[in-house]
Design a protein around this motif. Structure first.
Motif, mmCIF file in Angstrom:
data_model
loop_
_atom_site.group_PDB
_atom_site.id
_atom_site.type_symbol
_atom_site.label_atom_id
_atom_site.label_comp_id
_atom_site.label_asym_id
_atom_site.label_seq_id
_atom_site.Cartn_x
_atom_site.Cartn_y
_atom_site.Cartn_z
ATOM 1 N N GLU A 69 0.840 -1.211 0.000
ATOM 2 C CA GLU A 69 0.000 0.000 0.000
ATOM 3 C C GLU A 69 0.871 1.255 0.000
ATOM 4 O O GLU A 69 0.614 2.214 -0.730
ATOM 5 C CB GLU A 69 -0.915 0.006 1.232
ATOM 6 C CG GLU A 69 -2.029 -1.032 1.191
ATOM 7 C CD GLU A 69 -2.817 -1.115 2.492
ATOM 8 O OE1 GLU A 69 -4.013 -1.456 2.445
ATOM 9 O OE2 GLU A 69 -2.226 -0.846 3.574
ATOM 10 N N GLU A 70 1.917 1.221 0.819
ATOM 11 C CA GLU A 70 2.825 2.366 0.930
ATOM 12 C C GLU A 70 3.535 2.628 -0.399
ATOM 13 O O GLU A 70 3.643 3.767 -0.851
ATOM 14 C CB GLU A 70 3.845 2.088 2.039
ATOM 15 C CG GLU A 70 4.499 3.339 2.598
ATOM 16 C CD GLU A 70 5.406 3.020 3.791
ATOM 17 O OE1 GLU A 70 6.588 3.365 3.718
ATOM 18 O OE2 GLU A 70 4.916 2.411 4.764
ATOM 19 N N SER A 71 4.015 1.554 -1.037
ATOM 20 C CA SER A 71 4.734 1.696 -2.311
ATOM 21 C C SER A 71 3.814 2.159 -3.441
ATOM 22 O O SER A 71 4.205 2.959 -4.288
ATOM 23 C CB SER A 71 5.391 0.373 -2.704
ATOM 24 O OG SER A 71 6.464 0.083 -1.856
ATOM 25 N N GLU A 123 9.240 -2.249 -2.755
ATOM 26 C CA GLU A 123 9.415 -1.035 -3.580
ATOM 27 C C GLU A 123 10.017 -1.376 -4.945
ATOM 28 O O GLU A 123 9.581 -0.870 -5.977
ATOM 29 C CB GLU A 123 10.311 -0.022 -2.859
ATOM 30 C CG GLU A 123 9.597 0.794 -1.803
ATOM 31 C CD GLU A 123 10.549 1.664 -0.976
ATOM 32 O OE1 GLU A 123 11.772 1.637 -1.256
ATOM 33 O OE2 GLU A 123 10.054 2.342 -0.061
ATOM 34 N N GLY A 143 0.861 3.683 -2.982
ATOM 35 C CA GLY A 143 0.219 4.948 -2.645
ATOM 36 C C GLY A 143 -1.291 4.870 -2.609
ATOM 37 O O GLY A 143 -1.990 5.859 -2.791
ATOM 38 N N LYS A 144 -1.807 3.643 -2.388
ATOM 39 C CA LYS A 144 -3.259 3.431 -2.307
ATOM 40 C C LYS A 144 -3.553 2.370 -1.263
ATOM 41 O O LYS A 144 -2.745 1.461 -1.047
ATOM 42 C CB LYS A 144 -3.803 2.929 -3.659
ATOM 43 C CG LYS A 144 -4.204 4.012 -4.637
ATOM 44 C CD LYS A 144 -4.590 3.402 -5.979
ATOM 45 C CE LYS A 144 -6.048 2.967 -5.993
ATOM 46 N NZ LYS A 144 -6.454 2.541 -7.361
#
Length: 338
Positions: free
Chosen positions: A280-282, A326, A284-285
């Protein structure tokens, strides 16, 4: 270091591609073998293959491991210093509906590899086993010294068969054999049926992702570059027979024959929900999670004791899940132009 010639089976597959790349980068010759089957998108396999074919020391042979005559021809026409067998019918859930694919590739196919190694005098065979082999075992971290007689899927059972078949050949024909039990491998160019790929695709498309066992899973996620470092180091260090091996108290991990099995994992288990958070962090959703019960054949937790491989070849995985995820997401966006 003198140039060696490697046969890498499953060279268009995820780990086979990365392993071939690493060997070519250090100046070895690689004969890559693959049947390019349609278990998942063949275009992805062809893209990996196209990258390998840019190297002058790479040669591709399209052949199925289960094709006895074809495999005999491969070993007749080439002289290999090491065979790295990474071709297999993979996937736990697929084995519930397509069992014959597993016996064809992982049993009959593996026998053809063993016969090729035997008759052409290859000194060392490295082959892929799996963490799934631990099956019903619950004592963690999983150690190679544990009994592995309770597989939970046919896939795991075929890999157990590979280990015992390999031992019998090491005993009978005196060549070195190394089995590597892979723990959840992930990274760029990964398989579309694996969690990271499915989750990334779903989150980017705004579609729900299926999260099994209601997210209460733990996996020893291992980045592919770390795996390849271990595979190549194992290939460079064929096992000797253990003179102290005791048939009264047999150690399953070693033998009087030139045979070893090793865990190859990260030794840092991660909760599935934390893994999803990293994606989710990588991306961006946020993910839309469809929480589901555990699937038949799945185990709730895996963790590898990798001390034996560390002692044998200096294996030390060092890629964090954050960095590894990432790298995958960056590759996915580039490859699929998302």
């Amino acid at each position: 270091m003198t140039q060696k010639t490697f046969l890498v089976t499953g060279a268009a597959g995820f780990i086979g591609y990365h392993t071939s790349e690493r060997l070519l980068a250090r100046g070895d010759k690689v004969v890559g073998l693959d049947n390019l089957n349609s278990y998942y998108d063949v275009r992805l396999k062809e893209s990996r293959l196209a990258r390998l074919q840019q190297h002058e020391n790479f040669r591709f042979i399209k052949c199925d491991l289960a094709d006895k005559a074809g495999m005999e021809q491969v070993f007749r026409q080439h002289q290999f210093d090491v065979v790295i067998n990474l071709a297999a019918q993979a996937g736990v859930r697929y084995s519930l509906t397509n069992p014959h694919a597993y016996t064809d590739s992982n049993v009959t196919g593996f026998l053809n590899v063993l016969e090729g190694v035997r008759h052409s005098g290859v000194p060392h065979l490295v082959f892929a086993s799996t963490s799934s082999i631990y099956g019903a075992n619950t004592k963690q971290p999983f150690s190679e010294t544990q009994n592995v007689d309770h597989p939970l899927t046919l896939y795991a059972a075929t890999k157990k068969a590979n280990e015992v078949m390999a031992h019998s050949y090491a005993h009978l024909f005196d060549f070195a054999v190394t089995g590597l039990r892979f723990f959840t491998v992930y990274g760029p160019w990964g398989r579309p049926d694996m969690a990271l790929f499915l989750f990334t695709k779903g989150i980017l498309e705004g579609k729900p992702i299926d999260v099994f066992n209601h997210g209460d899973m733990v996996r020893d996620f291992t980045y592919v570059d770390d795996i390849v470092t271990g595979v190549v180091a194992a290939a460079d260090n064929p096992p000797e027979g253990d003179k102290n091996w005791d048939g009264d108290e047999p150690n399953p991990a070693t033998s009087y024959a030139k045979y070893r099995v090793f865990n190859i994992g990260n030794n840092k288990p991660v909760k599935l929900m934390e893994f999803i958070e990293a994606i989710e962090e990588s991306v961006g959703k946020k993910a839309i999670k469809n929480l589901m019960p555990i699937q038949p054949g799945d185990v709730p937790s895996t963790c590898a004791d990798v001390s034996a491989l560390e002692k044998a070849v200096g294996f030390k995985p060092d890629t964090s899940v954050k960095v590894g995820v990432e790298n995958f997401v960056r590759w996915y966006r580039e490859y699929y132009r998302v």
